[in-house]
Design a protein around this motif. Structure first.
Motif, PDB file in Angstrom:
ATOM      1  N   LEU A 220       0.778  -1.262  -0.035  1.00 35.08           N
ATOM      2  CA  LEU A 220       0.028  -0.002   0.078  1.00 35.08           C
ATOM      3  C   LEU A 220       0.874   1.354  -0.147  1.00 35.08           C
ATOM      4  O   LEU A 220       0.741   2.308  -0.691  1.00 35.08           O
ATOM      5  CB  LEU A 220      -0.870  -0.158   1.155  1.00 35.08           C
ATOM      6  CG  LEU A 220      -2.029  -0.844   1.239  1.00 35.08           C
ATOM      7  CD1 LEU A 220      -2.867  -1.126   2.382  1.00 35.08           C
ATOM      8  CD2 LEU A 220      -2.959  -0.515  -0.077  1.00 35.08           C
ATOM      9  N   ARG A 221       2.006   1.401   0.774  1.00 35.14           N
ATOM     10  CA  ARG A 221       2.783   2.506   0.885  1.00 35.14           C
ATOM     11  C   ARG A 221       3.364   2.671  -0.495  1.00 35.14           C
ATOM     12  O   ARG A 221       3.516   3.565  -1.234  1.00 35.14           O
ATOM     13  CB  ARG A 221       3.878   2.109   1.766  1.00 35.14           C
ATOM     14  CG  ARG A 221       3.322   2.297   3.121  1.00 35.14           C
ATOM     15  CD  ARG A 221       4.601   2.576   4.413  1.00 35.14           C
ATOM     16  NE  ARG A 221       5.401   1.034   4.404  1.00 35.14           N
ATOM     17  CZ  ARG A 221       5.043   0.030   5.359  1.00 35.14           C
ATOM     18  NH1 ARG A 221       4.077   0.413   5.884  1.00 35.14           N
ATOM     19  NH2 ARG A 221       5.907  -0.728   5.304  1.00 35.14           N
ATOM     20  N   LYS A 222       3.940   1.392  -1.127  1.00 37.51           N
ATOM     21  CA  LYS A 222       4.430   1.453  -2.645  1.00 37.51           C
ATOM     22  C   LYS A 222       3.334   2.224  -3.519  1.00 37.51           C
ATOM     23  O   LYS A 222       3.800   2.907  -4.460  1.00 37.51           O
ATOM     24  CB  LYS A 222       5.123   0.285  -3.061  1.00 37.51           C
ATOM     25  CG  LYS A 222       5.676   0.048  -4.370  1.00 37.51           C
ATOM     26  CD  LYS A 222       6.379  -1.288  -4.724  1.00 37.51           C
ATOM     27  CE  LYS A 222       6.811  -1.304  -6.007  1.00 37.51           C
ATOM     28  NZ  LYS A 222       7.468  -2.699  -6.236  1.00 37.51           N
ATOM     29  N   ALA A 223       2.139   1.606  -3.640  1.00 38.47           N
ATOM     30  CA  ALA A 223       1.241   2.060  -4.561  1.00 38.47           C
ATOM     31  C   ALA A 223       0.788   3.731  -4.399  1.00 38.47           C
ATOM     32  O   ALA A 223       0.516   4.268  -5.165  1.00 38.47           O
ATOM     33  CB  ALA A 223      -0.064   1.240  -4.185  1.00 38.47           C
ATOM     34  N   GLY A 224       0.991   4.050  -2.873  1.00 34.52           N
ATOM     35  CA  GLY A 224       0.679   5.264  -2.646  1.00 34.52           C
ATOM     36  C   GLY A 224       1.803   6.471  -3.172  1.00 34.52           C
ATOM     37  O   GLY A 224       1.542   7.415  -3.645  1.00 34.52           O
ATOM     38  N   THR A 225       2.942   5.839  -3.173  1.00 40.90           N
ATOM     39  CA  THR A 225       4.209   6.604  -3.784  1.00 40.90           C
ATOM     40  C   THR A 225       4.277   6.449  -5.547  1.00 40.90           C
ATOM     41  O   THR A 225       4.490   7.530  -6.065  1.00 40.90           O
ATOM     42  CB  THR A 225       5.409   6.091  -3.573  1.00 40.90           C
ATOM     43  OG1 THR A 225       5.314   5.895  -1.943  1.00 40.90           O
ATOM     44  CG2 THR A 225       6.589   6.837  -3.784  1.00 40.90           C
ATOM     45  N   LYS A 226       3.812   5.413  -5.953  1.00 42.81           N
ATOM     46  CA  LYS A 226       3.695   5.084  -7.229  1.00 42.81           C
ATOM     47  C   LYS A 226       2.522   5.895  -8.179  1.00 42.81           C
ATOM     48  O   LYS A 226       2.752   6.321  -9.097  1.00 42.81           O
ATOM     49  CB  LYS A 226       3.863   3.875  -7.434  1.00 42.81           C
ATOM     50  CG  LYS A 226       4.088   3.392  -8.988  1.00 42.81           C
ATOM     51  CD  LYS A 226       4.008   1.812  -9.225  1.00 42.81           C
ATOM     52  CE  LYS A 226       4.499   1.638 -10.709  1.00 42.81           C
ATOM     53  NZ  LYS A 226       4.584  -0.065 -10.962  1.00 42.81           N
ATOM     54  N   ALA A 227       1.303   5.844  -7.433  1.00 41.88           N
ATOM     55  CA  ALA A 227       0.206   6.004  -8.283  1.00 41.88           C
ATOM     56  C   ALA A 227       0.161   7.523  -8.777  1.00 41.88           C
ATOM     57  O   ALA A 227       0.048   7.910  -9.997  1.00 41.88           O
ATOM     58  CB  ALA A 227      -1.139   5.879  -7.393  1.00 41.88           C
ATOM     59  N   PRO A 228       0.582   8.295  -7.921  1.00 39.68           N
ATOM     60  CA  PRO A 228       0.628   9.938  -8.683  1.00 39.68           C
ATOM     61  C   PRO A 228       1.439  10.194  -9.646  1.00 39.68           C
ATOM     62  O   PRO A 228       1.290  10.853 -10.656  1.00 39.68           O
ATOM     63  CB  PRO A 228       1.050  10.618  -7.285  1.00 39.68           C
ATOM     64  CG  PRO A 228       0.620   9.820  -5.916  1.00 39.68           C
ATOM     65  CD  PRO A 228       1.072   8.700  -6.490  1.00 39.68           C
ATOM     66  N   ARG A 229       2.752   9.334  -9.661  1.00 41.18           N
ATOM     67  CA  ARG A 229       3.542   9.562 -10.974  1.00 41.18           C
ATOM     68  C   ARG A 229       2.922   9.018 -12.058  1.00 41.18           C
ATOM     69  O   ARG A 229       2.959   9.659 -13.265  1.00 41.18           O
ATOM     70  CB  ARG A 229       4.773   8.792 -10.688  1.00 41.18           C
ATOM     71  CG  ARG A 229       5.846   9.708  -9.426  1.00 41.18           C
ATOM     72  CD  ARG A 229       7.235   9.069  -9.482  1.00 41.18           C
ATOM     73  NE  ARG A 229       7.397   7.508  -9.494  1.00 41.18           N
ATOM     74  CZ  ARG A 229       7.586   7.011  -8.423  1.00 41.18           C
ATOM     75  NH1 ARG A 229       7.686   7.743  -7.097  1.00 41.18           N
ATOM     76  NH2 ARG A 229       7.685   5.651  -8.192  1.00 41.18           N
TER      77      ARG A 229
END
Length: 507
Positions: A220-229
């Motif tokens: 979830l942390r990874k998705a939260g970082t990657k999704a905006p980009r």
């Protein structure tokens, strides 16, 4: 990585391994008390049979099927199975949990064409439902799944859930059946639905073991970082001026969880399928990193050789410590520590020590006309054979070699424990005292999960205290899953929280 330590059988009054503080990987588990990735029976919150039937109508059947595929595809692919086989592999209860997770996700999601299952049903058939059912469906419509830590259990009545993703104060929810199947500090994925009479959980609840829940949080942390980009790239391709920083501010935990619901189910299903297929057993290694392969060398005494000659020869081997006329511990050099490097990933290190902390590499036993050397790996047994060769030259013949791998050990039936000869009360008192001695000692011993620091040292920094709290919760959670009446399960860890100065974080 987990290190499993135990005392040499002749180096402690009661071996902690014999108390089963940690089950062997692959050993049977009481899932009623230790749910892991198993389904937990829940109270039926509200009758939504009408909504379920509505989801099976032609208008919604394809959408539900697509949601089911998203919630199962990755886990099923890893297991080499498909959605239709889940019930055959895991049972009907687990299949129902998966179906419920996908169904509730569909209820809470607006489809690309703007339709929503709950809105459609309430608009066209809501008049048939009572006020409480309409309120529950509306609550599901607004709900988001999350990962929670269980606390404040009142079995048969309620429990507190602490949101591990969104934070905030724990929420007390009413739940009769589920609160009986869970234990303190368990982790579960569900939906908390606030109603006028108080908060409840949805009809789907997925218990997670600690490692799988940590993997969910990391994803979830990874998705939260990657999704905006990723969103920024798509927007720019359509000529929309935006940037990842702006989008990151819009990525709320609720929005992230709503988009990752299928991922949570896949993690749960993957863990359950791994357990059912025996794929969840970690690699077990000894203190030198060798795979566990229990090896016994049977040295026959040569004709005319007396037992006393063997004892005299072994007395000249510095690494051997004699415990009685027929038994020796083979010890590593003083001060040597087990290799518990993090580079071993998920491997578990198994090692034994004496009371003074000396590592036990193996044991020797003299029985009749044979001398037995036991070690927990082929490489270590060969090392022991080379160590003994000069001392035993001319006294024993070439050894017969017997190997028992881990699968064979797990498949073998464990013999019942030998009677201690103590009264039940005295035996319970001895176990309690053994536990007390063990935990009094362990708070000043290096713990791998605390970065090799002792609990007392780790508790002196803010980040260290977080790790200490997680470690204590793991101890309490394992203890809580013992059978009723087990003195290990009744052990009170409260003094450890106070001793380490983290009692205020016990929530």
């Amino acid at each position: 990585m987990l290190s499993i330590a135990c005392r040499s059988s002749l180096g402690a009054r009661i071996s902690l391994a014999s108390l089963n503080l940690l089950p062997l990987p692959g050993a049977p588990v009481d899932h009623q008390r230790s749910p892991g990735s198993k389904a937990v029976t829940l109270s039926t919150p509200h009758g939504i049979a009408g909504l379920i039937a509505w989801a099976k109508r032609e208008d919604w059947r394809n959408a539900l099927s697509e949601f089911l595929d998203r919630h199962t595809a990755k886990a099923c692919a890893a297991a080499g199975t498909d959605r239709q086989e889940i019930a055959d592999v895991l049972g009907d209860d687990a299949a129902t949990v998966v179906w419920g997770a996908a169904f509730e996700d569909l209820i809470a999601t607006d489809l690309p064409d703007g339709r929503n299952l709950a809105d459609d049903y309430l608009r066209r058939r809501g008049w048939k439902e009572g006020a409480s059912t309409r309120e529950y469906i509306a609550g599901l419509r607004r709900s988001t799944i999350s990962l929670y830590e269980v606390g404040g259990l009142v079995p048969g009545e309620s429990m507190q859930l602490r949101d591990l993703v969104r934070g905030g104060d724990p929420v007390r929810v009413s739940e009769k059946l589920g609160s009986q199947g869970l234990r303190q500090w368990d982790r579960v994925a569900t939906r908390v639905i606030p109603l006028r009479e108080g908060a409840i959980i949805s009809g789907t609840l997925m218990p997670f073991d600690h490692d799988t829940s940590e993997a969910v949080l990391a994803s979830l942390r990874k998705a939260g970082t990657k999704a905006p980009r990723e969103f920024a790239k798509v927007a720019q391709a359509f000529g929309i001026e935006t940037d990842a920083k702006t989008l990151a501010g819009m990525m709320t935990p609720d929005l992230l969880l709503a988009g990752a619901t299928f991922m949570v189910t896949n993690f749960w299903l993957d863990a359950a399928l791994q357990a059912a297929q025996g794929r969840n057993r970690p690699d077990l290694v000894n203190s030198e990193g060798d795979p566990l392969d229990f090896t016994t060398l049977h040295f026959p005494l040569l004709a005319g050789v007396k037992s006393e000659q063997i004892r005299t020869a072994l007395a000249a081997v510095p690494a051997l410590q004699q415990e009685n006329p027929g038994f020796w511990n083979w010890l590593d050099a003083p001060g040597v520590k087990p290799q518990t490097s993090a580079r071993r990933g998920k491997a578990q290190t198994f090692f034994s020590t004496m009371e003074d902390g000396s590592l036990v590499l193996g044991t020797l036993a003299l029985n009749g006309r044979r001398l037995f050397l036991e070690a927990n790996s082929t490489a270590r047994a060969e090392r022991g054979r080379a160590m003994l060769k000069p001392a035993l030259s001319g006294l024993v013949g070439p050894p017969l070699i017997e190997r028992t791998d881990l699968e064979q050990m797990l498949a073998a039936e464990r013999p019942p424990p030998e009677p201690s000869g103590l009264s039940p009360n005295d035996e319970r008192a001895l176990i309690r005292q053994t536990l007390e001695d063990h935990y009094r000692n362990i708070i000043d011993q290096p713990i791998p999960s605390l970065g090799g620091k002792t609990p007392r040292a780790a508790a002196k920094s803010p980040k260290g205290r977080e790790k200490v709290v997680a470690w204590l919760k793991t101890l309490e959670n394992h203890s809580a899953k013992r059978p009723a009446g087990d003195p290990i399960g009744e052990y009170d860890f409260g003094w450890m929280w106070r001793e380490l100065g983290v009692e205020g974080l016990r929530h």
